[in-house]
Scaffold this active site. Structure first.
Site, PDB file in Angstrom:
ATOM      1  N   HIS A 188      -7.179  -0.127 -34.591  1.00 58.08           N
ATOM      2  CA  HIS A 188      -6.009  -0.848 -35.085  1.00 58.08           C
ATOM      3  C   HIS A 188      -4.743  -0.349 -34.425  1.00 58.08           C
ATOM      4  O   HIS A 188      -3.806  -1.108 -34.200  1.00 58.08           O
ATOM      5  CB  HIS A 188      -5.894  -0.690 -36.606  1.00 58.08           C
ATOM      6  CG  HIS A 188      -6.793  -1.619 -37.337  1.00 58.08           C
ATOM      7  ND1 HIS A 188      -7.945  -1.229 -37.939  1.00 58.08           N
ATOM      8  CD2 HIS A 188      -6.699  -2.952 -37.513  1.00 58.08           C
ATOM      9  CE1 HIS A 188      -8.532  -2.272 -38.472  1.00 58.08           C
ATOM     10  NE2 HIS A 188      -7.799  -3.337 -38.230  1.00 58.08           N
ATOM     11  N   GLU A 429     -19.256 -24.709  -6.705  1.00 57.33           N
ATOM     12  CA  GLU A 429     -18.768 -23.918  -5.575  1.00 57.33           C
ATOM     13  C   GLU A 429     -19.642 -24.069  -4.343  1.00 57.33           C
ATOM     14  O   GLU A 429     -19.518 -23.316  -3.389  1.00 57.33           O
ATOM     15  CB  GLU A 429     -18.592 -22.448  -5.979  1.00 57.33           C
ATOM     16  CG  GLU A 429     -19.800 -21.795  -6.619  1.00 57.33           C
ATOM     17  CD  GLU A 429     -19.540 -20.367  -7.090  1.00 57.33           C
ATOM     18  OE1 GLU A 429     -18.544 -19.743  -6.685  1.00 57.33           O
ATOM     19  OE2 GLU A 429     -20.367 -19.872  -7.876  1.00 57.33           O
ATOM     20  N   ASP A 453     -15.635 -19.840  -2.860  1.00 53.97           N
ATOM     21  CA  ASP A 453     -16.916 -20.086  -2.198  1.00 53.97           C
ATOM     22  C   ASP A 453     -17.014 -21.513  -1.680  1.00 53.97           C
ATOM     23  O   ASP A 453     -17.608 -21.751  -0.630  1.00 53.97           O
ATOM     24  CB  ASP A 453     -18.080 -19.790  -3.162  1.00 53.97           C
ATOM     25  CG  ASP A 453     -18.384 -18.308  -3.195  1.00 53.97           C
ATOM     26  OD1 ASP A 453     -18.404 -17.688  -2.121  1.00 53.97           O
ATOM     27  OD2 ASP A 453     -18.580 -17.762  -4.296  1.00 53.97           O
ATOM     28  N   CYS A 500     -11.290 -22.367 -11.070  1.00 51.28           N
ATOM     29  CA  CYS A 500     -11.112 -20.939 -11.333  1.00 51.28           C
ATOM     30  C   CYS A 500     -11.062 -20.119 -10.052  1.00 51.28           C
ATOM     31  O   CYS A 500     -10.929 -18.911 -10.097  1.00 51.28           O
ATOM     32  CB  CYS A 500     -12.195 -20.410 -12.275  1.00 51.28           C
ATOM     33  SG  CYS A 500     -13.844 -20.513 -11.578  1.00 51.28           S
TER      34      CYS A 500
HETATM   35  C1  PEP Z   1     -15.050 -18.760  -6.408  1.00 54.53           C
HETATM   36  O1  PEP Z   1     -15.989 -18.681  -5.633  1.00 54.53           O
HETATM   37  O2  PEP Z   1     -14.047 -19.495  -6.227  1.00 54.53           O
HETATM   38  C2  PEP Z   1     -15.041 -17.948  -7.622  1.00 54.53           C
HETATM   39  C3  PEP Z   1     -14.156 -18.140  -8.570  1.00 54.53           C
HETATM   40  O3  PEP Z   1     -15.979 -16.959  -7.745  1.00 54.53           O
HETATM   41  P1  PEP Z   1     -15.941 -15.579  -6.927  1.00 54.53           P
HETATM   42  O4  PEP Z   1     -14.594 -15.495  -6.244  1.00 54.53           O
HETATM   43  O5  PEP Z   1     -16.145 -14.495  -7.917  1.00 54.53           O
HETATM   44  O6  PEP Z   1     -17.065 -15.752  -5.991  1.00 54.53           O
HETATM   45 MG    MG Z   2     -17.868 -17.769  -6.203  1.00 54.26          MG
END
Ligand code: PEP
Ligand code: MG
Length: 553
Positions: A188, A429, A453, A500
């Site tokens: 806490h 990806e 990727d 992401c």
């Molecule tokens: C990506 O490939 O864009 C991704 C978010 O994963 P990482 O960068 O961990 O491969």
């Molecule tokens: Mg990736």
């Protein structure tokens, strides 16, 4: 200059005098008494006073840190009424014919040891609370004033440990930061520190003596470092960092709590990418709407051996609980390629980026995958966890994943182990996933585009090779068209799609993404507010694409 490392509780830079805070240790003597009733009536009055003090602390905390965090002082009030606690004090006074101070100290020690030995995390944390109420009673019984951390000038407070009540009593204007030798980031006390936005560290092994007391110090809450007697260069560097943080804070103040909505009413979710639960403080500080990518492989990479189900469960549960109902997307193990883990004993590969990585490892090592899935499904009973699978190329892979998930659920059912029903999504990806995204969308709850990727595999450029940086063009029309296509296919199937990869934080593309209808951007915590600013200033309907997909060279 000396540097000490600790665990970060809250970010920020504090520069100032260090004050070592030592508790008034209550020296309790055991004395024989004849009038036991008189002792017990002193106990009753001390309890009344303690309840009054705790009510004051509750009211103060309610104003400063909100109801949920103030609740601890209600818990303390209830503990004072606990039948077992009271019976123990009474029993010791009557059976041993001793002073009530001794009975309170002994009960406090016994109960806190008992809690500390329990398996349940919540109960273990109560050990500190029982100590805290006993110490309060002892101070009241001694008739002394409580000098808890009252300072004359703003200082960095360094202590062995701080109880929640001590933390909330710290006069915020007088405390630049606090650092403790012991303490857990879950306690806490740590939660209160985060809510108070005081740069804070726990688990920092520094001496509590004159080599530190009264010296100039710097606390870097983000990097988990304390500098004692810093040199000129460090001071300058940290002052600059402090100014930058101040600037960001000002931005934060104006944008915190605002909805991510464009001038013409289009909403977007702004989530944070994290690699570790230590990053949760940053996530909260930057007002993320959720966690869009928790790279769980870092849990594996930090270890010498496979992390157990229980270890993983605790981490995922903590993330879910801390985010309190906000979505926490945890990506399953994505090792291989540049992220190698010795104990997996993987064979050397000619082309590791095209090799046995991510979901391919999980599908070929179901026991490793199942351990993680069990931890994830169990933890999802404690909050809004979503599970995300990396490096997907086909429907067949999703069906195999679903088969393993069904087995895991059947096993949990058979054991009577409770679990939740997390949303399940995939990373887009690989170019293959983009091209069959219309079909994949029917199988999952959401898409998150991994542009790092996706760029590597679409442009056939090793993302690790610095010599190819000039060719690595994430703005390539092929990538932008792919993102647009994925979003369109997701929406046709009634699911959402986010980004992401690093491109999600590219501020030159925020309007473009909004125009494409991207539903979520998951970025480093520090990028959330700058992107929110762009969102708030954009009129999507009036926006004209800056990216002529056809004419890019
Ligand atoms: C990506 O490939 O864009 C991704 C978010 O994963 P990482 O960068 O961990 O491969
Ligand atoms: Mg990736």
């Amino acid at each position: 200059m000396r540097i000490y490392n600790g665990k970060s509780v809250f970010n920020g830079i504090a520069i100032g005098k260090i004050r070592v805070y030592k508790k008034d240790v209550q020296q309790v003597k055991r004395t024989k008494v004849t009038d036991m009733e008189a002792e017990l009536s002193r106990f009753a009055s001390a309890k009344e006073e303690a309840v009054r003090q705790l009510q004051g602390l509750y009211d103060k905390a309610l104003k400063e840190v909100g109801e949920a965090n103030a609740a601890i002082f209600e818990v303390h009030q209830m503990m004072l009424d606990d039948v077992d606690y009271n019976e123990s004090v009474e029993n010791i006074v009557r059976s041993q014919e001793v002073n009530v101070e001794y009975a309170v100290a002994a009960t406090g020690d016994n109960f806190s040891q008992m809690f500390a030995a329990m398996d349940d995390d919540y109960m273990r944390e109560r050990a500190a609370d029982v100590k805290d109420i006993s110490e309060r009673l002892l101070i009241i019984l001694s008739g002394k004033e409580d000098h808890t951390a009252s300072a004359k000038e703003p200082a960095i407070i360094i202590a062995d440990d701080l109880a929640p009540s001590e933390t909330v009593q710290l006069d915020k204007d007088m405390v630049l930061s606090f650092v403790t030798v012991h303490g857990s980031t879950n306690s806490h006390t740590a939660i209160l520190a985060r809510m108070m936005e005081i740069p804070a560290l726990v688990g920092t092994k520094l001496p509590l003596d004159d080599t530190v007391d009264g010296k100039t110090g710097i606390v870097d809450g983000g990097d988990g470092k304390v500098y004692v007697d810093p040199d000129e260069e460090t001071l300058l560097r940290m002052r600059k960092k402090q100014e930058e943080e101040q600037h960001r804070k000002e931005l934060l103040l104006t944008l915190k709590g605002r909805e991510n909505v464009t001038l013409d009413g289009q909403k977007v979710m702004l989530y944070a990418n994290i690699g570790n639960i230590k990053d949760l403080a940053m996530v909260m500080q930057n007002d993320a709407g959720g966690i869009g990518l928790f790279r769980s492989e870092f849990i594996y990479l930090e270890k010498e051996d496979y992390p157990s189900e229980e270890e993983q469960f605790q981490i995922y549960k903590q993330a879910a609980e801390t985010m309190a109902g906000k979505r926490v997307i945890i990506r399953t193990l994505d090792i291989g390629a540049d992220k190698q883990c010795g104990y997996f004993d993987m064979e050397q590969e000619e082309n590791p980026a095209l090799g046995v990585r991510a979901i391919r490892i999980c599908l070929t090592h179901p026991e490793v995958f199942k351990t993680q899935l069990r931890a994830l499904f169990r933890a999802s009973a404690f909050g809004n966890i979503a599970v995300m699978y990396p490096m997907i190329t086909s429907i067949g892979e999703i069906r195999r994943i679903k088969g393993i998930v069904s087995e895991v659920k059947a096993e949990l059912d058979a054991q009577g182990t409770p679990y939740g029903e997390p949303e399940q999504g995939i990373m887009i990806e690989t170019p293959a996933a983009v091209l069959v995204s219309d079909m994949l969308a029917k199988e999952v709850d959401f898409f998150s585009i991994g542009t790092n990727d996706l760029t590597q595999y679409t442009l056939a450029i090793d993302r690790q090779n610095p010599k190819l940086d000039e060719f690595y063009d994430a703005h390539h029309p092929a990538i932008l068209r792919m993102i647009s296509m994925v979003v369109e296919n997701a929406h046709k199937a009634g699911i959402w799609a986010g980004i992401c990869g690093e491109l999600g934080a590219d501020e030159t593309l925020t309007r473009e993404f909004l125009a494409m209808g991207v539903d979520e951007l998951s970025v480093a915590p520090g990028s959330i507010l700058p992107i929110r600013k762009i969102v708030l200033e954009t009129n999507v309907k009036e926006y004209k694409s800056q990216f002529m997909y056809e004419e890019h060279d």
